[in-house]
Scaffold this motif. Sequence first.
Motif, PDB file in Angstrom:
ATOM      1  N   ASN A   2       0.822  -1.201   0.000  1.00  0.00           N
ATOM      2  CA  ASN A   2       0.000   0.000   0.000  1.00  0.00           C
ATOM      3  C   ASN A   2       0.863   1.261   0.000  1.00  0.00           C
ATOM      4  O   ASN A   2       2.096   1.189  -0.011  1.00  0.00           O
ATOM      5  CB  ASN A   2      -0.963  -0.007   1.196  1.00  0.00           C
ATOM      6  CG  ASN A   2      -0.229  -0.088   2.530  1.00  0.00           C
ATOM      7  OD1 ASN A   2       0.863   0.451   2.690  1.00  0.00           O
ATOM      8  ND2 ASN A   2      -0.833  -0.759   3.501  1.00  0.00           N
ATOM      9  N   THR A   3       0.183   2.415   0.055  1.00  0.00           N
ATOM     10  CA  THR A   3       0.890   3.700  -0.006  1.00  0.00           C
ATOM     11  C   THR A   3       1.896   3.855   1.128  1.00  0.00           C
ATOM     12  O   THR A   3       3.036   4.302   0.922  1.00  0.00           O
ATOM     13  CB  THR A   3      -0.118   4.859   0.017  1.00  0.00           C
ATOM     14  OG1 THR A   3      -0.788   4.914  -1.244  1.00  0.00           O
ATOM     15  CG2 THR A   3       0.579   6.192   0.249  1.00  0.00           C
ATOM     16  N   HIS A   4       1.495   3.503   2.346  1.00  0.00           N
ATOM     17  CA  HIS A   4       2.393   3.655   3.495  1.00  0.00           C
ATOM     18  C   HIS A   4       3.646   2.798   3.332  1.00  0.00           C
ATOM     19  O   HIS A   4       4.760   3.231   3.674  1.00  0.00           O
ATOM     20  CB  HIS A   4       1.658   3.279   4.786  1.00  0.00           C
ATOM     21  CG  HIS A   4       0.562   4.228   5.148  1.00  0.00           C
ATOM     22  ND1 HIS A   4       0.793   5.560   5.441  1.00  0.00           N
ATOM     23  CD2 HIS A   4      -0.783   4.052   5.252  1.00  0.00           C
ATOM     24  CE1 HIS A   4      -0.352   6.159   5.717  1.00  0.00           C
ATOM     25  NE2 HIS A   4      -1.323   5.268   5.609  1.00  0.00           N
ATOM     26  N   ARG A   6       4.956   1.788   0.433  1.00  0.00           N
ATOM     27  CA  ARG A   6       5.776   2.334  -0.653  1.00  0.00           C
ATOM     28  C   ARG A   6       6.557   3.564  -0.190  1.00  0.00           C
ATOM     29  O   ARG A   6       7.749   3.702  -0.493  1.00  0.00           O
ATOM     30  CB  ARG A   6       4.890   2.652  -1.858  1.00  0.00           C
ATOM     31  CG  ARG A   6       4.371   1.410  -2.586  1.00  0.00           C
ATOM     32  CD  ARG A   6       3.648   1.777  -3.862  1.00  0.00           C
ATOM     33  NE  ARG A   6       2.333   2.321  -3.611  1.00  0.00           N
ATOM     34  CZ  ARG A   6       1.199   1.620  -3.644  1.00  0.00           C
ATOM     35  NH1 ARG A   6       1.228   0.313  -3.883  1.00  0.00           N
ATOM     36  NH2 ARG A   6       0.039   2.206  -3.439  1.00  0.00           N
ATOM     37  N   PHE A   7       5.903   4.441   0.548  1.00  0.00           N
ATOM     38  CA  PHE A   7       6.623   5.605   1.073  1.00  0.00           C
ATOM     39  C   PHE A   7       7.632   5.181   2.137  1.00  0.00           C
ATOM     40  O   PHE A   7       8.668   5.826   2.313  1.00  0.00           O
ATOM     41  CB  PHE A   7       5.636   6.636   1.626  1.00  0.00           C
ATOM     42  CG  PHE A   7       5.253   7.682   0.619  1.00  0.00           C
ATOM     43  CD1 PHE A   7       5.809   8.946   0.658  1.00  0.00           C
ATOM     44  CD2 PHE A   7       4.347   7.385  -0.390  1.00  0.00           C
ATOM     45  CE1 PHE A   7       5.473   9.911  -0.280  1.00  0.00           C
ATOM     46  CE2 PHE A   7       3.994   8.333  -1.339  1.00  0.00           C
ATOM     47  CZ  PHE A   7       4.562   9.600  -1.291  1.00  0.00           C
ATOM     48  N   ASN A  80      -5.673   9.973  -6.447  1.00  0.00           N
ATOM     49  CA  ASN A  80      -5.938   8.665  -5.837  1.00  0.00           C
ATOM     50  C   ASN A  80      -6.197   7.603  -6.897  1.00  0.00           C
ATOM     51  O   ASN A  80      -5.936   6.417  -6.676  1.00  0.00           O
ATOM     52  CB  ASN A  80      -7.130   8.759  -4.888  1.00  0.00           C
ATOM     53  CG  ASN A  80      -6.810   9.550  -3.627  1.00  0.00           C
ATOM     54  OD1 ASN A  80      -5.646   9.652  -3.233  1.00  0.00           O
ATOM     55  ND2 ASN A  80      -7.822  10.112  -3.001  1.00  0.00           N
ATOM     56  N   ARG A  83      -2.751   6.452  -7.800  1.00  0.00           N
ATOM     57  CA  ARG A  83      -1.849   6.556  -6.653  1.00  0.00           C
ATOM     58  C   ARG A  83      -0.709   5.536  -6.657  1.00  0.00           C
ATOM     59  O   ARG A  83       0.435   5.900  -6.337  1.00  0.00           O
ATOM     60  CB  ARG A  83      -2.651   6.453  -5.348  1.00  0.00           C
ATOM     61  CG  ARG A  83      -1.843   6.751  -4.094  1.00  0.00           C
ATOM     62  CD  ARG A  83      -1.300   8.177  -4.128  1.00  0.00           C
ATOM     63  NE  ARG A  83      -0.332   8.421  -3.071  1.00  0.00           N
ATOM     64  CZ  ARG A  83      -0.629   8.934  -1.883  1.00  0.00           C
ATOM     65  NH1 ARG A  83      -1.895   9.267  -1.600  1.00  0.00           N
ATOM     66  NH2 ARG A  83       0.292   9.126  -0.983  1.00  0.00           N
ATOM     67  N   PRO A  84      -0.939   4.268  -6.993  1.00  0.00           N
ATOM     68  CA  PRO A  84       0.197   3.329  -7.005  1.00  0.00           C
ATOM     69  C   PRO A  84       1.309   3.765  -7.954  1.00  0.00           C
ATOM     70  O   PRO A  84       2.493   3.639  -7.621  1.00  0.00           O
ATOM     71  CB  PRO A  84      -0.443   2.009  -7.454  1.00  0.00           C
ATOM     72  CG  PRO A  84      -1.863   2.125  -7.020  1.00  0.00           C
ATOM     73  CD  PRO A  84      -2.221   3.566  -7.240  1.00  0.00           C
ATOM     74  N   TYR A  86       1.984   6.841  -8.862  1.00  0.00           N
ATOM     75  CA  TYR A  86       2.606   8.015  -8.238  1.00  0.00           C
ATOM     76  C   TYR A  86       3.575   7.583  -7.146  1.00  0.00           C
ATOM     77  O   TYR A  86       4.712   8.063  -7.070  1.00  0.00           O
ATOM     78  CB  TYR A  86       1.519   8.913  -7.660  1.00  0.00           C
ATOM     79  CG  TYR A  86       2.037  10.083  -6.853  1.00  0.00           C
ATOM     80  CD1 TYR A  86       2.523  11.222  -7.479  1.00  0.00           C
ATOM     81  CD2 TYR A  86       2.039  10.041  -5.451  1.00  0.00           C
ATOM     82  CE1 TYR A  86       3.002  12.299  -6.743  1.00  0.00           C
ATOM     83  CE2 TYR A  86       2.513  11.112  -4.709  1.00  0.00           C
ATOM     84  CZ  TYR A  86       2.991  12.229  -5.356  1.00  0.00           C
ATOM     85  OH  TYR A  86       3.464  13.294  -4.620  1.00  0.00           O
ATOM     86  N   ASP A  87       3.128   6.670  -6.295  1.00  0.00           N
ATOM     87  CA  ASP A  87       3.975   6.208  -5.192  1.00  0.00           C
ATOM     88  C   ASP A  87       5.255   5.558  -5.705  1.00  0.00           C
ATOM     89  O   ASP A  87       6.344   5.799  -5.159  1.00  0.00           O
ATOM     90  CB  ASP A  87       3.210   5.203  -4.320  1.00  0.00           C
ATOM     91  CG  ASP A  87       2.052   5.835  -3.572  1.00  0.00           C
ATOM     92  OD1 ASP A  87       1.969   7.080  -3.530  1.00  0.00           O
ATOM     93  OD2 ASP A  87       1.222   5.081  -3.028  1.00  0.00           O
TER      94      ASP A  87
END
Length: 226
Positions: A2-4, A6-7, A80, A83-84, A86-87
């Motif tokens: 998920n986003t968290h 990936r960041f 959004n 988003r994947p 972008y991440d």
Amino acid sequence: MNTHQRFGLAAVFVVFSGIVSLLTAPELPAEIVSNWNAAGEPSGTMPKTLALWLFPGLTAVLLVVFALIPQIDPLQENINAFRPYYDWFVVIFTGYMLLLHAGIVAFNLGYEFDFTYLVLIAAAGLLYYSGILLTHAERNWFVGIRTPWTLSSEEVWNRTHALGGRLFKLTTILTLVGLLFGEYALYFLIVPTLLTTGITVAYSYYLYERIERRGSSSPDTGVRHY
């Protein structure tokens, strides 16, 4: 992932960049080579402390900016939607910065290589993924080819980004071809990138004007009474 997560991976690259600086600082000279000319020859230096922390610090700041962009964009729901992609761009960008930082450190530790080639190979990877990102980007205020014309029209946005995605991938190929041309290699990155930027901006204007003319020339189907 998920986003968290990936960041989190991007943050690991930033931390690792700082660790590289900490571990190698005692072995490095007071002045560090930090600039190279088109032929790959050293052309400038900077103080060790600044050189060691410029990339980690700058990357950390940009990572925070990347994290904020989806939160402050008025078209947040559009970001959004991709988003994947972008991440993963953020992850690849932080990896790109880490690679350049590690290359500078390695060069100053005495490992001899053509730094220009490292820049070109790393930039090629970043450019290729930028092309992928563009083909998936929905209209927003921060990510993509943002001109008055793409931001004003969904159709102009989509068609301009489809073209931009292809051109960035073509730029990647030309950048790698440049590796065969020695001191001219850097121009195979700079010139196609500038052309891609100019072409996409001009195309967005041309497309917007054509759509506007098409709209204004549409027949009036309303009923008129005399």
